[in-house]
Each structure stands twice: as C-alpha cells, then as structure tokens.
Design a protein around this motif. Structure first.
Motif, mmCIF file in Angstrom:
data_model
loop_
_atom_site.group_PDB
_atom_site.id
_atom_site.type_symbol
_atom_site.label_atom_id
_atom_site.label_comp_id
_atom_site.label_asym_id
_atom_site.label_seq_id
_atom_site.Cartn_x
_atom_site.Cartn_y
_atom_site.Cartn_z
ATOM 1 N N THR A 87 0.846 -1.192 0.000
ATOM 2 C CA THR A 87 0.000 0.000 0.000
ATOM 3 C C THR A 87 0.883 1.245 0.000
ATOM 4 O O THR A 87 2.072 1.193 0.340
ATOM 5 C CB THR A 87 -0.960 0.083 1.213
ATOM 6 O OG1 THR A 87 -0.286 0.666 2.331
ATOM 7 C CG2 THR A 87 -1.527 -1.275 1.585
ATOM 8 N N HIS A 88 0.264 2.348 -0.376
ATOM 9 C CA HIS A 88 0.887 3.678 -0.298
ATOM 10 C C HIS A 88 -0.010 4.533 0.590
ATOM 11 O O HIS A 88 -0.519 5.578 0.167
ATOM 12 C CB HIS A 88 1.007 4.286 -1.692
ATOM 13 C CG HIS A 88 1.812 3.482 -2.659
ATOM 14 N ND1 HIS A 88 3.111 3.812 -3.015
ATOM 15 C CD2 HIS A 88 1.516 2.358 -3.360
ATOM 16 C CE1 HIS A 88 3.565 2.935 -3.891
ATOM 17 N NE2 HIS A 88 2.613 2.039 -4.122
ATOM 18 N N ALA A 89 -0.219 4.093 1.807
ATOM 19 C CA ALA A 89 -1.263 4.660 2.664
ATOM 20 C C ALA A 89 -0.891 5.991 3.298
ATOM 21 O O ALA A 89 -1.725 6.606 3.949
ATOM 22 C CB ALA A 89 -1.632 3.653 3.760
ATOM 23 N N CYS A 90 0.355 6.449 3.119
ATOM 24 C CA CYS A 90 0.764 7.722 3.724
ATOM 25 C C CYS A 90 0.805 8.797 2.649
ATOM 26 O O CYS A 90 1.784 8.929 1.909
ATOM 27 C CB CYS A 90 2.135 7.579 4.389
ATOM 28 S SG CYS A 90 2.608 9.060 5.311
ATOM 29 N N PHE A 91 -0.278 9.557 2.550
ATOM 30 C CA PHE A 91 -0.344 10.633 1.572
ATOM 31 C C PHE A 91 -1.345 11.678 2.046
ATOM 32 O O PHE A 91 -2.208 11.408 2.874
ATOM 33 C CB PHE A 91 -0.750 10.104 0.187
ATOM 34 C CG PHE A 91 -2.126 9.484 0.126
ATOM 35 C CD1 PHE A 91 -3.258 10.268 -0.089
ATOM 36 C CD2 PHE A 91 -2.297 8.120 0.290
ATOM 37 C CE1 PHE A 91 -4.529 9.698 -0.144
ATOM 38 C CE2 PHE A 91 -3.559 7.538 0.233
ATOM 39 C CZ PHE A 91 -4.675 8.324 0.016
ATOM 40 N N LYS A 155 4.205 2.363 2.218
ATOM 41 C CA LYS A 155 5.441 2.927 1.695
ATOM 42 C C LYS A 155 5.456 4.437 1.877
ATOM 43 O O LYS A 155 4.412 5.090 1.852
ATOM 44 C CB LYS A 155 5.559 2.589 0.201
ATOM 45 C CG LYS A 155 5.450 1.096 -0.095
ATOM 46 C CD LYS A 155 5.393 0.803 -1.579
ATOM 47 C CE LYS A 155 4.920 -0.633 -1.831
ATOM 48 N NZ LYS A 155 5.820 -1.641 -1.284
ATOM 49 N N SER A 156 6.655 4.977 2.009
ATOM 50 C CA SER A 156 6.827 6.414 1.849
ATOM 51 C C SER A 156 6.845 6.688 0.339
ATOM 52 O O SER A 156 6.232 5.966 -0.423
ATOM 53 C CB SER A 156 8.121 6.856 2.536
ATOM 54 O OG SER A 156 9.254 6.308 1.862
ATOM 55 N N GLY A 157 7.516 7.721 -0.092
ATOM 56 C CA GLY A 157 7.630 7.962 -1.520
ATOM 57 C C GLY A 157 6.831 9.126 -2.029
ATOM 58 O O GLY A 157 6.902 9.466 -3.219
ATOM 59 N N TYR A 158 6.048 9.777 -1.148
ATOM 60 C CA TYR A 158 5.330 10.981 -1.528
ATOM 61 C C TYR A 158 5.928 12.219 -0.863
ATOM 62 O O TYR A 158 5.282 13.277 -0.821
ATOM 63 C CB TYR A 158 3.849 10.860 -1.174
ATOM 64 C CG TYR A 158 3.089 9.881 -2.031
ATOM 65 C CD1 TYR A 158 3.155 9.940 -3.417
ATOM 66 C CD2 TYR A 158 2.298 8.892 -1.458
ATOM 67 C CE1 TYR A 158 2.456 9.050 -4.208
ATOM 68 C CE2 TYR A 158 1.587 7.992 -2.240
ATOM 69 C CZ TYR A 158 1.667 8.085 -3.620
ATOM 70 O OH TYR A 158 0.970 7.190 -4.401
ATOM 71 N N GLY A 159 7.137 12.074 -0.354
ATOM 72 C CA GLY A 159 7.851 13.223 0.194
ATOM 73 C C GLY A 159 9.016 13.573 -0.714
ATOM 74 O O GLY A 159 9.142 14.696 -1.184
#
Length: 412
Positions: A87-91, A155-159
């Motif tokens: 998932t990419h749940a941190c956004f 995952k991170s990846g939106y910073g």
C-alpha cells in the motif's frame, strides 16, 4: 471503529458457521498448495494472550472455566486476518481531477509527464506536516480494518525530501503499519535528473530511513528509474540492512524480474507487462510475485499473468496498491473478487495469496496469515454463510467484525 484498552486474557469465538485457513504450516504456498484451504464447520477459535490457543468443532469443545470472554459467531465465517503487503497509505490530498481526466483518455504516463501523477501528491504531502500525515495514515488504517485487513505494509515515496520521507515512515509506524522506504518513487522537481536525486537520497535520507523502515522499494519503470539506477539504489539499501522490493513490469518489461532475482528481493510487484520468460524465471525463484489487480483495473491496463505464474510454481501474493492516483481502493475483499474474475485464481488461491503469502512478503508468515495454534489471534469475521463470500460479494459489506491480537474490534 473502537479498540479496547486492554487485551482479554482469553477470548472464545464460538458457534462459527465455518473457519477457513490455508492448510499446513509452510510458506510461501505454491502450485496446488496455494489452493489448499482447511475448512471446519460449526467451529470455534480460542484465543489466549493474543495468540490462537485452539481451533476445532463445537462438539469437541471442553469446559474452559473462568474467566473467558465469549464472542457469538453464529451466522459468521472466520478467515485469517487479511494481510495487505503493498500500500501507499501515507499521503495527503487526492487526485480526483486526474480520475476525471483519465476518463476522457489521458494516460497515467501523460499525467505524470505533465507534472501530475505522483508529483501532484508529493506537493500535497510535503505541505501537510507530520501531524497531518499521522492522522491520514490512521484514517486509512481504519478503512483497511473495516475491510478486514489486520496487518498492512505502507510505503513512503510521496515526500522525496529528507524531512517528509522520514516523517512518513514515522507516521506509518505510529499507525501500526510495516514501513517501506520508497525513496526511489519519482524524481522531485528540484533535481535535474534521477542520478542527482539518488546521490541525495542515498547520502542524506537512507541512513535514517534504514532505522525506521524494514524494506526499500523502487519504481523501476520508463519515466522513473532505469535498470542501472534501480540496481544502485537497491544495492545501497541492502548494504544498509533493508530488505528489497521492486515495482516492476507495470507498463514495460525492462528487466525488473531478473534484477529482483539476482539481488534476492522479497518481491516484485505489479507484473502487468511480464511475458513468458519472466513468468518462468519467477517460477524458479524465491521472489514473490505480488499482483495488484485493482491498479490494473483502475488504469485500464492488462491484468498480470496470474494463472501462468501459479502454474509455473511461482509464489503469488495479492495486495491493494492503495494509493490516491492509480488504485484508490483499500479493500482486499474487492481484490479477491478481481482475483477470481480477472486473474482466474480460485477463491482458495486468492485467500492464501492475501493471507499467508502476503505475510511471507513481510517476513511474518510464522505468526500471521493462518488460523492455527501459536499464530497471532487475528481473525476477519464474515457476515456470510460461506467463507467464499469474501470474494463472491463484490464490493458488499461482507466483513462484519475483526479480532486483532485477541481483541474484538467494534467496526463503526
């Protein structure tokens, strides 16, 4: 959704219509074993100290004495707590405008090249601040629990800068998620090219990210990171002690599968563009193929070759790819529906793929992903007469309640 303040010493979930769990103790499951599910009728699950103590038929249940909390399972079926391993749940923010544009024919790649896509979410996530990111992951975790997910990776990846990447990993951990550093997700606008960005990420972010995350991931794809760059990033992350994962073969087949096998990655995820050679290589490897059918559906892409992978002997897992742009879906039951209708997996194969095999990707298959003595007492309780309603009831309210580490949760 509310969580009790303390864990009951003993919990008896009784009079269940069915208890269904992947057979055996091996992980990952492959081939015929992937579709082997043990089903008990008129059953109970006894939880003690947060673990499963016993599973059996009601007729064999002996007097337990006091104290024991009882949960009425009449009319319900129990499956293992679902495990979402991608998932990419941190956004922050959303991409609903892009959703509308795609409906008029704009492609994912075109939106990304125009400064939308991932970079749109990067702008919103950087502006949010750490407290807002913690609140966002908590909200998304609540959505996932209501859909029956008891363990999730994010995952991170939106910073794509130091502060926001590290804040994202902390937010994921604070919400009980398993953090992955997706430092190589896209090239942020302040860098001229991918190599310059990787110089920064590996020198300035990796040292601290490696203390917060369990794994590293890379978007190995045209317009993101190429083979040489993905290798450089993954080798540095492996040297820092992180397990390796790859986004690969989503749009083009550019060598992600052989690189994943060579470097001993835990998984390669997507695989919508994987051909017969890639299927064969994965079938002979220890790398798990994580399939994301909600993403393929959302982007109107071909589905991954799931049936061929299973028949080749590959370890196959399922996940949502929950993210704001290409798979705004937190529901593993929906993914199980897509697995059976689009990927041609049986309901039993789909269950194993989003429980024990997904747990294997997260290095936890020895304690989650099955309903068996000694495993963590994570249960997803379905309000249905048959456990196969998990995928059969497309998009319906099939999850009635959840038990997390022996604690019944009230789903609001």
């Amino acid at each position: 959704m509310s969580e009790p303040a303390s864990e009951p010493e003993r919990l008896l979930v009784r009079d269940l219509g069915q208890v269904a769990s992947p057979a055996g103790r091996e992980a990952p499951l492959r081939g015929e074993a992937l579709g082997s599910v043990d089903v008990l009728e008129d059953a109970y699950v006894l939880c003690e100290g947060g673990e499963i103590a016993a599973v059996g038929r009601m007729r064999d249940l002996r007097a337990l004495g006091e104290p024991v909390e009882e949960l009425d399972g009449r009319g319900l079926c129990a499956v293992p707590g679902l495990v979402d391993c991608h998932t990419h749940a941190c956004f922050a923010g959303d991409r609903v405008d892009e959703f509308s544009l795609r409906a008029t024919g704009a492609s994912y790649e075109e939106l990304h090249a125009a400064g939308g896509g991932i970079l749109s979410t990067v702008r919103a996530t950087r502006a949010a601040g750490e407290d807002a990111l913690i609140a966002a992951v908590e909200q998304h975790r609540g959505w996932m629990i209501r859909a029956g997910t008891t363990t999730f990776e994010a995952k991170s990846g939106y910073g794509l800068d130091r502060d926001t990447e590290l804040a994202s990993l902390r937010a994921i951990r604070a919400a009980g998620g398993i953090p992955t550093w997706l430092g190589a997700h896209a090239v942020p606008p302040e860098f001229d090219d991918a190599d310059a960005y990787l110089d920064f990420a590996l020198s300035e972010v990796l040292p601290e990210a490696s203390r917060l995350a369990e794994a590293a991931d890379v978007f190995f794809e045209r317009g993101a990171f190429d083979s040489k760059q993905a290798r450089r990033y993954l080798e540095a992350c492996r040297a820092a002690g992180l397990a390796l994962r790859l986004h690969g073969d989503q749009f083009t087949e550019a060598g992600a599968v052989p690189l994943a096998v060579e470097l001993g990655a835990r998984s390669v995820d997507h695989l919508e563009a994987t051909g017969s050679d890639g299927v064969r290589v994965l079938g002979e490897s220890d790398v798990t193929a994580v399939l994301l059918p909600a993403s393929a559906l959302f982007l109107d892409r071909p589905m991954a070759p799931a049936r061929a992978l299973v028949e080749a002997g590959a370890a196959v897992a399922l996940a949502t790819d929950f993210n704001p742009g290409s798979a705004f879906c937190e529901s593993l039951p929906v993914v199980c529906s897509l697995a059976s209708t689009q990927l041609k997996l049986t309901p039993a194969e789909a269950l194993s793929a989003c429980t024990v095999n997904a747990a294997h990707v997260l290095a936890r298959a020895d304690r989650i992903g099955r309903i068996a003595p000694g495993y963590q007492a994570d249960l997803t309780l379905l309000g249905a007469p048959d456990w196969r309603y998990l995928g059969y009831h497309l998009g319906g309210p099939v999850v009635q309640s959840v038990v997390l580490a022996g604690r019944p949760l009230a789903l609001g």
